[in-house]
Motif scaffolding. Structure first.
Motif, PDB file in Angstrom:
ATOM      1  N   TYR A  56       0.849  -1.189   0.000  1.00 18.46           N
ATOM      2  CA  TYR A  56       0.000   0.000   0.000  1.00 18.46           C
ATOM      3  C   TYR A  56       0.884   1.238   0.000  1.00 18.46           C
ATOM      4  CZ  TYR A  56      -4.106  -2.690   1.581  1.00 18.46           C
ATOM      5  OH  TYR A  56      -5.145  -3.565   1.682  1.00 18.46           O
ATOM      6  N   ARG A  57       0.388   2.286  -0.646  1.00 22.10           N
ATOM      7  CA  ARG A  57       0.994   3.613  -0.513  1.00 22.10           C
ATOM      8  C   ARG A  57      -0.147   4.559  -0.158  1.00 22.10           C
ATOM      9  NH1 ARG A  57       4.277   6.413  -5.302  1.00 22.10           N
ATOM     10  NH2 ARG A  57       2.387   5.726  -6.376  1.00 22.10           N
ATOM     11  N   PHE A  58      -0.087   5.080   1.061  1.00 20.11           N
ATOM     12  CA  PHE A  58      -1.081   6.030   1.547  1.00 20.11           C
ATOM     13  C   PHE A  58      -0.511   7.429   1.353  1.00 20.11           C
ATOM     14  CE2 PHE A  58      -1.533   2.175   4.117  1.00 20.11           C
ATOM     15  CZ  PHE A  58      -2.888   1.921   4.029  1.00 20.11           C
ATOM     16  N   THR A  59      -1.280   8.322   0.725  1.00 20.93           N
ATOM     17  CA  THR A  59      -0.843   9.704   0.518  1.00 20.93           C
ATOM     18  C   THR A  59      -1.930  10.652   0.991  1.00 20.93           C
ATOM     19  OG1 THR A  59      -1.736   9.794  -1.728  1.00 20.93           O
ATOM     20  CG2 THR A  59       0.554   9.088  -1.500  1.00 20.93           C
ATOM     21  N   GLY A  60      -1.532  11.784   1.492  1.00 16.94           N
ATOM     22  CA  GLY A  60      -2.500  12.781   1.932  1.00 16.94           C
ATOM     23  C   GLY A  60      -1.801  13.876   2.713  1.00 16.94           C
ATOM     24  N   GLU A  61      -2.532  14.430   3.650  1.00 18.02           N
ATOM     25  CA  GLU A  61      -1.991  15.482   4.518  1.00 18.02           C
ATOM     26  C   GLU A  61      -2.322  15.146   5.965  1.00 18.02           C
ATOM     27  OE1 GLU A  61      -2.256  19.420   1.713  1.00 18.02           O
ATOM     28  OE2 GLU A  61      -4.068  18.842   2.787  1.00 18.02           O
ATOM     29  N   ILE A  62      -1.475  15.659   6.856  1.00 14.95           N
ATOM     30  CA  ILE A  62      -1.712  15.504   8.281  1.00 14.95           C
ATOM     31  C   ILE A  62      -1.797  16.902   8.892  1.00 14.95           C
ATOM     32  CG2 ILE A  62       0.757  15.236   8.794  1.00 14.95           C
ATOM     33  CD1 ILE A  62      -0.154  13.340  11.094  1.00 14.95           C
ATOM     34  N   GLN A  63      -2.779  17.102   9.747  1.00 17.12           N
ATOM     35  CA  GLN A  63      -2.971  18.384  10.428  1.00 17.12           C
ATOM     36  C   GLN A  63      -2.167  18.392  11.719  1.00 17.12           C
ATOM     37  OE1 GLN A  63      -4.714  21.244   9.628  1.00 17.12           O
ATOM     38  NE2 GLN A  63      -3.887  22.130  11.501  1.00 17.12           N
ATOM     39  N   ILE A  64      -1.317  19.394  11.868  1.00 19.19           N
ATOM     40  CA  ILE A  64      -0.547  19.611  13.097  1.00 19.19           C
ATOM     41  C   ILE A  64      -1.064  20.907  13.708  1.00 19.19           C
ATOM     42  CG2 ILE A  64       1.754  20.095  14.032  1.00 19.19           C
ATOM     43  CD1 ILE A  64       1.355  17.172  13.075  1.00 19.19           C
ATOM     44  N   ASN A  65      -1.591  20.824  14.921  1.00 23.59           N
ATOM     45  CA  ASN A  65      -2.196  22.008  15.545  1.00 23.59           C
ATOM     46  C   ASN A  65      -1.211  22.863  16.313  1.00 23.59           C
ATOM     47  OD1 ASN A  65      -4.778  21.416  14.563  1.00 23.59           O
ATOM     48  ND2 ASN A  65      -5.146  19.994  16.248  1.00 23.59           N
ATOM     49  N   THR A  66      -0.148  22.276  16.832  1.00 27.60           N
ATOM     50  CA  THR A  66       0.832  23.010  17.630  1.00 27.60           C
ATOM     51  C   THR A  66       2.223  22.766  17.063  1.00 27.60           C
ATOM     52  OG1 THR A  66      -0.549  22.711  19.586  1.00 27.60           O
ATOM     53  CG2 THR A  66       1.729  23.366  19.958  1.00 27.60           C
ATOM     54  N   ALA A  67       2.951  23.821  16.739  1.00 30.11           N
ATOM     55  CA  ALA A  67       4.304  23.688  16.210  1.00 30.11           C
ATOM     56  C   ALA A  67       5.214  23.049  17.251  1.00 30.11           C
ATOM     57  CB  ALA A  67       4.847  25.061  15.815  1.00 30.11           C
TER      58      ALA A  67
END
Length: 163
Positions: free
Chosen positions: A42-53
């Motif tokens: 499998y190759r999963f692609t997308g974006e991840i939300q980071i709320n705090t730097a």
């Protein structure tokens, strides 16, 4: 992706033809342990939300190989044939969405992939946990048709147009 022969490391997914495509709430694999001749990836692609730097540790716990890339940077390398094994890596991320690519392959017996993270900086309040589905987003690139700029010919997690 299906493999007709035994493999011992993650393939170049761009050189393969996907058997199927779709969306998933989380990049998780948990198949039956009684399979013996299963060879797929499998190759999963997308974006991840980071709320705090801050600094984040990402983990892949997999049987067999897996890798995790954030913004084209290899953060976790857990490649090769092995039983369930966890590897980790640290990356500093700003608040906002970041590209994420997770690759995984299964060579034979036992099929599992678990992806986790934790916030390392004081005050983040993010203990080690499976990344919640609410943190993942489909990226525009993931939904576009393949072309030269949407391929990763050297399997480094960075699309060729972004190299």
């Amino acid at each position: 992706y299906d493999f007709s022969v035994s493999i011992s490391s993650l393939p170049n997914f761009d050189a393969l033809v996907a058997v199927d495509t779709g969306t998933a709430a989380q990049p998780t694999v948990n198949a039956s342990p009684d399979k013996v001749n299963d060879r797929y990836g499998y190759r999963f692609t997308g974006e991840i939300q980071i709320n705090t730097a801050g600094n984040y540790t990402f983990y892949t716990n997999s049987d067999d190989g897996s890798k995790l890339f954030i913004n084209g940077v290899e953060v976790v390398n857990n490649d090769g044939n092995h039983g369930m094994r966890e590897e980790s890596g640290v990356i500093n991320l700003g608040a906002g969405r970041h590209d994420i690519v997770i690759t995984y392959y299964e060579n034979a017996r036992g099929d599992n992939l678990i992806v986790s993270y934790q916030g390392n900086d004081a005050g983040m309040g993010i203990p080690k946990q499976v990344i919640p589905s609410s943190a993942y987003f489909q990226s525009d690139v993931a939904s576009e048709s393949p072309d030269v700029e949407n391929t990763d010919s050297n399997n480094d997690g960075v699309l060729d147009g972004d190299d």
